[in-house]
Design an enzyme around this catalytic site. Structure first.
Site: not given
Length: 267
Positions: A18, A56, A159, A185-187
């Site tokens: 990302d 993604n 997520h 992915h997970d912030h």
């Protein structure tokens, strides 16, 4: 990051995907590359190679643009490939393209469009990638084995676990004594220890937007650390030990962890 990078005399930087929010790059001329990368990471210590995987959100833009060698003419630090290996003998780091594994990006796109050019068959693509990863790990003689992907295998963040990676990738990592699996992915920032092996799951996805208070239950492993604010992580490796540190945006240490590797492993 600049101050910590100077203190540690870092060798390179890893971006866990990302890379360009919210919808990747539109083309190699997209000004987001310079505005969100070159003009941000200006510290002298950060003028090293940046090894990046796709996330993604990158797939929502022009993937070919982000992979293009033309970007290196704009900023020579930038290295982004679908999947690749960095081998320093001391450590072998396998960078994986995890987005094609996730079924929801095909079956439940939530109105988003994903750039699947270059991937004719997701099933064939992911099967070949798993085979390549397994072969690389089996053949590796590196002291430390590390795998980097965008999606988490274990996470208590928004997520949570990525069930496809848990099913297909995790057994390969466990069977080949991988030391660390690192993801974004997970912030958030988090450190989870696998319950069935020595794998440490390290999430460093808090480089920009963070999700305060968004935490789920743990499905497996032991949660050592979780932080729902912004920050980053460092990894320092020697022949005998590894030191992991998580920092907030000011460079304050939030969590530290060390493991020792036996110099003469039993046969």
């Amino acid at each position: 990051m600049g101050r910590i990078g100077e203190k540690l005399d870092i060798s390179f930087v890893v971006s866990t995907g990302d890379n360009f929010y919210d919808n990747g790059l539109s083309s190699v001329q997209d000004t987001a590359f310079v505005e969100s990368f070159t003009k941000i990471y200006t510290a002298k210590s950060l003028q090293k190679l940046w090894y990046s995987v796709l996330g993604n959100h990158d797939y929502r833009g022009n993937v070919e643009a982000q992979l293009s060698p033309l970007l290196r003419k704009i900023d020579s630090r930038w290295i982004c490939l679908r999947s690749f290996i960095v081998n320093s003998e001391l450590a072998e780091i396998i960078f994986m393209d995890t987005t094609p594994f996730v079924n929801d990006y095909v079956t439940d796109t939530d109105g988003h469009t994903y750039d699947w050019r270059g991937i004719q068959s997701r099933k064939g693509y992911t099967a070949n990638l798993l085979k390549d990863v397994e072969s690389a790990l089996e053949e590796s003689t590196a002291r430390w084995k590390i795998v980097v992907g965008h999606h988490a295998i274990r996470s208590v963040g928004h997520h949570g676990d990525t069930k496809e990676l848990e099913k297909w990738l995790l057994p390969i990592l466990q069977a080949n004594n991988v030391d660390f699996y690192m993801n974004g992915h997970d912030h958030c920032l988090e450190h989870i220890s696998d319950s069935d092996s020595g794998i440490q799951f390290l999430t460093s996805g808090a480089g920009s937007k963070a999700w305060r208070g968004d935490i789920k239950g743990l499905n497996g492993g032991r949660l050592n650390f979780f932080y729902d604010g912004q920050g980053f992580m460092s990894v320092r490796l020697t022949k005998k030990d590894a030191k992991i540190m998580f920092y907030d945006v000011f460079g304050n240490v939030l969590h530290r962890w060390r493991t020792v590797k036996q110099l003469h492993q039993s046969i």
